[in-house]
Design an enzyme around this catalytic site. Sequence first.
Site, short mmCIF file in Angstrom:
data_model
loop_
_atom_site.label_atom_id
_atom_site.label_comp_id
_atom_site.label_asym_id
_atom_site.label_seq_id
_atom_site.Cartn_x
_atom_site.Cartn_y
_atom_site.Cartn_z
N LYS A 179 62.76 48.40 33.52
CA LYS A 179 61.95 49.78 32.93
C LYS A 179 62.08 50.65 34.08
CE LYS A 179 58.59 46.68 33.25
NZ LYS A 179 57.32 46.32 32.39
N THR A 211 47.60 55.71 31.25
CA THR A 211 48.82 54.82 32.00
C THR A 211 48.88 52.90 31.93
OG1 THR A 211 49.61 55.13 34.06
CG2 THR A 211 50.76 56.09 32.91
N GLY A 213 48.06 48.85 31.12
CA GLY A 213 48.94 48.04 29.99
C GLY A 213 49.71 48.62 29.70
N THR A 214 50.98 49.33 30.16
CA THR A 214 52.02 50.30 29.55
C THR A 214 53.05 49.16 29.88
OG1 THR A 214 52.47 51.56 31.67
CG2 THR A 214 51.70 52.49 30.04
N GLY A 215 53.23 47.88 30.44
CA GLY A 215 53.87 46.75 30.58
C GLY A 215 53.57 46.32 29.52
N CYS A 216 52.67 45.50 29.68
CA CYS A 216 51.39 44.66 28.96
C CYS A 216 52.00 45.23 27.33
CB CYS A 216 50.15 44.71 28.90
SG CYS A 216 49.60 44.16 30.75
O1 PXL Z 1 49.85 45.66 33.59
C1 PXL Z 1 49.73 44.06 34.27
C2 PXL Z 1 48.47 44.01 33.89
C3 PXL Z 1 48.39 42.59 32.76
N1 PXL Z 1 47.19 42.02 32.99
C4 PXL Z 1 46.21 42.43 33.25
C5 PXL Z 1 45.73 43.70 33.55
C6 PXL Z 1 47.24 43.86 34.36
C7 PXL Z 1 47.32 45.59 35.04
O2 PXL Z 1 45.69 45.84 35.09
O3 PXL Z 1 44.81 43.88 33.74
C8 PXL Z 1 44.97 41.76 33.48
#
Ligand code: PXL
Length: 269
Positions: A179, A211, A213-216
Amino acid sequence: MNPKTNTPIAMTIAGSDSGGGAGIQADLKTFAALGVYGCSAIASLTAQNTRGVQGVLPIAPAFVQAQIQSVLSDIQVGAIKTGMLATADIISAVAESLADNSIPLVLDPVMVATSGDRLLAEDAINNLITKLIPRASVLTPNLLEAAALLNTRVASSIVEMEQQAKHLLAMGAQAVLMKGGHASGEDATDLLMTNAGVELFRAKRIDTKNTHGTGCTLASAIAAGLAKNLTLRDAVAQAKDYLHNALLHSNELNIGQGSGPVHHFYKFY
Ligand code: PXL
């Protein structure tokens, strides 16, 4: 009314973000927004808001396994996404629980939050590489995570992204989505590599501080697509489009003082 026989179902194995923008909360919102029923196994709790992470409580590995066993022994899960697994022992436990099935796995190698807080123990990277990456249908590192997994410097061009993706693919994942969101430039370009070749996915970079939580969200949207039986490249294309729109609409939400969440339900409110 007869029940539908083909309800798409996805499962997330990840950490809870009490602030609601990332982790399990982002994953379940993403599944729902894309028309996929979501289940979960919570691997860790975080005390967290948009400003940062104030505390982390890993769940006992045996209880992470108990949650996975409960869900998979009853519910026909079509795709699994893993996120924050917190410790080496939790990674081992999850790998063991997933060893005897072949449900497609989207592995998001979460290491550090947007706020800069650590979400994975330093000694856990080895287990991620040896135990979970070989089980992954697709590995979704950002540029920093790819560099950490390869113990090298952060890629600064598409050519370097491709070189690193090749090395990550050699670790045994079936596909790697590098990414490019952490790079600079007008476009956020992601690179999907499989044994069949490389495809680039471009989207206009959006100027926002929201931004978190974008990866999740991207990894969960890919899992949602796989649960709907899309091909991997179509699942990635749909996920990228969904995240782009959720980012575009993030400024319509007013959540917290720090890096706010994307708008998972921009189609609904
Ligand atoms: O985005 C990564 C991530 C994954 N999981 C949890 C998070 C975060 C980022 O803050 O809090 C629980």
